[in-house]
Each structure stands twice: as structure tokens, then as C-alpha cells.
Design a protein around this motif. Structure first.
Motif, PDB file in Angstrom:
ATOM      1  N   ALA A  75       0.833  -1.204   0.000  1.00 30.56           N
ATOM      2  CA  ALA A  75       0.000   0.000   0.000  1.00 30.56           C
ATOM      3  C   ALA A  75       0.868   1.254   0.000  1.00 30.56           C
ATOM      4  N   GLY A  76       1.968   1.241   0.752  1.00 30.36           N
ATOM      5  CA  GLY A  76       2.872   2.391   0.779  1.00 30.36           C
ATOM      6  C   GLY A  76       3.470   2.679  -0.577  1.00 30.36           C
ATOM      7  N   LEU A  77       3.897   1.645  -1.266  1.00 33.31           N
ATOM      8  CA  LEU A  77       4.441   1.824  -2.618  1.00 33.31           C
ATOM      9  C   LEU A  77       3.370   2.349  -3.570  1.00 33.31           C
ATOM     10  N   ALA A  78       2.145   1.861  -3.402  1.00 37.99           N
ATOM     11  CA  ALA A  78       1.038   2.340  -4.240  1.00 37.99           C
ATOM     12  C   ALA A  78       0.793   3.832  -4.004  1.00 37.99           C
ATOM     13  N   PHE A  79       0.869   4.257  -2.754  1.00 35.62           N
ATOM     14  CA  PHE A  79       0.645   5.668  -2.454  1.00 35.62           C
ATOM     15  C   PHE A  79       1.758   6.553  -2.991  1.00 35.62           C
ATOM     16  N   LEU A  80       2.980   6.067  -2.970  1.00 38.57           N
ATOM     17  CA  LEU A  80       4.057   6.834  -3.611  1.00 38.57           C
ATOM     18  C   LEU A  80       3.767   6.973  -5.107  1.00 38.57           C
ATOM     19  N   GLY A  81       3.252   5.913  -5.710  1.00 35.49           N
ATOM     20  CA  GLY A  81       2.838   5.980  -7.115  1.00 35.49           C
ATOM     21  C   GLY A  81       1.715   6.977  -7.329  1.00 35.49           C
ATOM     22  N   PHE A  82       0.724   7.001  -6.404  1.00 35.17           N
ATOM     23  CA  PHE A  82      -0.368   7.978  -6.502  1.00 35.17           C
ATOM     24  C   PHE A  82       0.182   9.397  -6.440  1.00 35.17           C
ATOM     25  N   LEU A 117      -6.919  -0.340   0.676  1.00 38.23           N
ATOM     26  CA  LEU A 117      -5.489  -0.660   0.832  1.00 38.23           C
ATOM     27  C   LEU A 117      -4.895   0.007   2.069  1.00 38.23           C
ATOM     28  N   ALA A 118      -5.253   1.256   2.302  1.00 40.54           N
ATOM     29  CA  ALA A 118      -4.685   2.000   3.425  1.00 40.54           C
ATOM     30  C   ALA A 118      -5.148   1.444   4.767  1.00 40.54           C
ATOM     31  N   GLU A 119      -6.363   0.962   4.823  1.00 38.24           N
ATOM     32  CA  GLU A 119      -6.910   0.505   6.102  1.00 38.24           C
ATOM     33  C   GLU A 119      -6.479  -0.906   6.469  1.00 38.24           C
ATOM     34  N   LEU A 120      -6.048  -1.697   5.504  1.00 41.53           N
ATOM     35  CA  LEU A 120      -5.578  -3.040   5.832  1.00 41.53           C
ATOM     36  C   LEU A 120      -4.322  -2.932   6.690  1.00 41.53           C
ATOM     37  N   GLY A 121      -4.399  -3.438   7.888  1.00 39.60           N
ATOM     38  CA  GLY A 121      -3.258  -3.392   8.792  1.00 39.60           C
ATOM     39  C   GLY A 121      -3.113  -2.088   9.545  1.00 39.60           C
ATOM     40  N   ASP A 122      -4.031  -1.144   9.351  1.00 39.05           N
ATOM     41  CA  ASP A 122      -3.966   0.141  10.035  1.00 39.05           C
ATOM     42  C   ASP A 122      -4.391  -0.020  11.488  1.00 39.05           C
ATOM     43  N   LYS A 123      -4.093   0.997  12.304  1.00 40.03           N
ATOM     44  CA  LYS A 123      -4.430   0.920  13.725  1.00 40.03           C
ATOM     45  C   LYS A 123      -5.930   0.801  13.949  1.00 40.03           C
ATOM     46  N   LEU A 184       5.035   6.888   2.572  1.00 38.20           N
ATOM     47  CA  LEU A 184       6.209   6.724   3.426  1.00 38.20           C
ATOM     48  C   LEU A 184       5.815   6.221   4.810  1.00 38.20           C
ATOM     49  N   TRP A 185       4.691   6.711   5.308  1.00 34.30           N
ATOM     50  CA  TRP A 185       4.180   6.279   6.609  1.00 34.30           C
ATOM     51  C   TRP A 185       3.912   4.771   6.585  1.00 34.30           C
ATOM     52  N   LEU A 186       3.210   4.305   5.553  1.00 36.33           N
ATOM     53  CA  LEU A 186       2.921   2.876   5.429  1.00 36.33           C
ATOM     54  C   LEU A 186       4.191   2.051   5.291  1.00 36.33           C
ATOM     55  N   ILE A 187       5.134   2.530   4.486  1.00 35.60           N
ATOM     56  CA  ILE A 187       6.393   1.795   4.291  1.00 35.60           C
ATOM     57  C   ILE A 187       7.160   1.731   5.597  1.00 35.60           C
ATOM     58  N   GLU A 189       5.935   1.848   8.650  1.00 29.36           N
ATOM     59  CA  GLU A 189       5.242   0.886   9.500  1.00 29.36           C
ATOM     60  C   GLU A 189       5.591  -0.546   9.110  1.00 29.36           C
ATOM     61  N   ALA A 190       5.620  -0.804   7.803  1.00 25.82           N
ATOM     62  CA  ALA A 190       5.907  -2.159   7.321  1.00 25.82           C
ATOM     63  C   ALA A 190       7.348  -2.557   7.668  1.00 25.82           C
ATOM     64  N   VAL A 191       8.296  -1.664   7.434  1.00 27.53           N
ATOM     65  CA  VAL A 191       9.707  -1.969   7.719  1.00 27.53           C
ATOM     66  C   VAL A 191       9.900  -2.200   9.215  1.00 27.53           C
ATOM     67  N   THR A 192       9.242  -1.388  10.036  1.00 30.66           N
ATOM     68  CA  THR A 192       9.328  -1.554  11.482  1.00 30.66           C
ATOM     69  C   THR A 192       8.787  -2.917  11.912  1.00 30.66           C
ATOM     70  N   GLN A 193       7.675  -3.331  11.312  1.00 33.90           N
ATOM     71  CA  GLN A 193       7.080  -4.621  11.662  1.00 33.90           C
ATOM     72  C   GLN A 193       7.904  -5.793  11.126  1.00 33.90           C
ATOM     73  N   LEU A 194       8.562  -5.606   9.985  1.00 28.34           N
ATOM     74  CA  LEU A 194       9.340  -6.687   9.388  1.00 28.34           C
ATOM     75  C   LEU A 194      10.690  -6.899  10.090  1.00 28.34           C
TER      76      LEU A 194
END
Length: 195
Positions: A75-82, A117-123, A184-187, A189-194
Motif C-alpha cells: 500500500a505504501g508503494l502504491a501511495f508513492l505511485g499515486f 489498501l490504506a486501512e488493511l493493517g492500520d491501527k 512513506l508512513w505505510l512503508i 510501518e511495514a519496515v518496522t514490523q518486518l
């Protein structure tokens, strides 16, 4: 009935507060500067209802979680594309602008997909899962959906007010920056979780 009302009120309050200042509100504000408010609100409602229904199913029925870190990364990569797409921009004739403002179908689809996409995995999804483990699924689903839509409706109202006062170029750059921030926020979050 009492359990339903408790679930409804608690989940509405928790999700409304959790959504304030969230990236989804920034998205709602961004979309509201580009589309009419009703299609944006419909798109948010559709995506939220689906995501929160899945959330309560997980929380209430399965008690398991989705691999949110990978979903956040995509989702983060998609938003950078948007954001890049917004910067590239499109030029519309006056007639095309009038048609775009009248056409709500494409706005509903765009907003629904982006919010889904943004809400999947969101708080708010995780909060809904947690609430569903403690309260009934229907009251939690309804309350969390209404709470999120209400919070995002505030962002739409603000976005519409700003959209009337800001030049189109400012809106374009602002929207691109907001999409990039969300990405960037989503990415992050993902990197932190990974790791």
C-alpha cells in the motif's frame, strides 16, 4: 440489546478518536479537494465497511491477524505511485472537467480502492479486531464503521473549504505531498514490523 449498544458506542468512540489525525483523514482531505464530497464519502464508507467487517470476523471468529507488514508495504508503494501520478498531472478541457465533476462512479472506485489498501493493517483495523474480541461483532462493526466515516467526513469538510480557496497548482502539489507522506508512513510501518 444492551450488549449491542455498548459495542456500538464503545467502538464508535474508540475508532473516531483513533482516526483523528490518521493517514486516512489526510487521504479523505486530499480526495475531497479533487472530487465532490458525496462520492468520496461513499467510497470511504464502502471500503471501511468491508475492512471492518473483515476485522470483526478476524477478531470475533478467528482471533488471528493478517500479515499486515506486507500489506502496508504494498500500500505504501502504491501511495508513492499515486503521489507521482498526481505530480505528473493531467490536463483537462473545461468540458472534461464538467464531466469529471458529474461522474461519481470513478471517484467512488478510486477512493474505495485507496482506502481499502490504506486501512488493511492500520491501527483502526487492529483496534476493531481487538474490540470484536470483547464485544459482539455487529455492534462493533457498525460502531467502528460509523466512527471512521464520521472522522473522515470532518476531513472532507475541511478539504472542500480549502479547495475553494486554494489555486489548483497548490492543491496538486499538496495532494502529491500528502500521498507521499501516506506512502512513506505505510512503508515505515511495514519496515518496522518486518525488522
Amino acid at each position: 440489546m444492551e450488549g449491542f449498544l455498548v459495542a456500538l458506542v464503545v467502538s464508535f468512540g474508540v475508532i473516531f478518536v483513533a482516526e483523528l489525525g490518521d493517514k486516512s483523514q489526510l487521504m479523505a482531505l486530499t480526495f475531497a479537494t479533487r472530487f465532490k464530497p458525496v462520492p468520496v464519502l461513499i467510497g470511504i464508507t464502502v471500503a471501511t465497511a468491508v475492512v471492518h467487517l473483515a476485522s470483526v470476523a478476524i477478531g470475533y471468529g478467528l482471533g488471528a491477524a493478517l500479515p499486515t507488514e506486507w500489506i502496508s508495504l504494498v500500500a505504501g508503494l502504491a501511495f508513492l505511485g499515486f503521489g507521482a501520478w498526481t505530480l505528473r498531472g493531467d490536463t483537462l478541457t473545461e468540458e472534461e472537467k464538467r464531466k469529471a465533476e458529474k461522474t461519481s462512479k470513478s471517484a467512488i472506485v478510486a477512493v474505495s480502492v485507496a482506502f481499502f489498501l490504506a486501512e488493511l493493517g492500520d491501527k483502526t483495523m487492529l483496534a476493531t479486531i481487538t474490540l470484536a474480541t470483547q464485544y459482539g461483532w455487529f455492534g462493533t462493526w457498525l460502531g467502528s464503521t460509523i466512527g471512521m466515516v464520521a472522522a473522515d467526513a470532518l476531513a472532507i469538510l475541511v478539504g472542500r473549504m480549502l479547495g475553494r480557496r486554494l489555486p489548483e497548482k497548490t492543491i496538486k502539489y499538496g495532494a502529491a505531498v500528502l500521498f507521499a507522506i501516506c506512502g512513506l508512513w505505510l512503508i515505515l510501518e511495514a519496515v518496522t514490523q518486518l525488522t
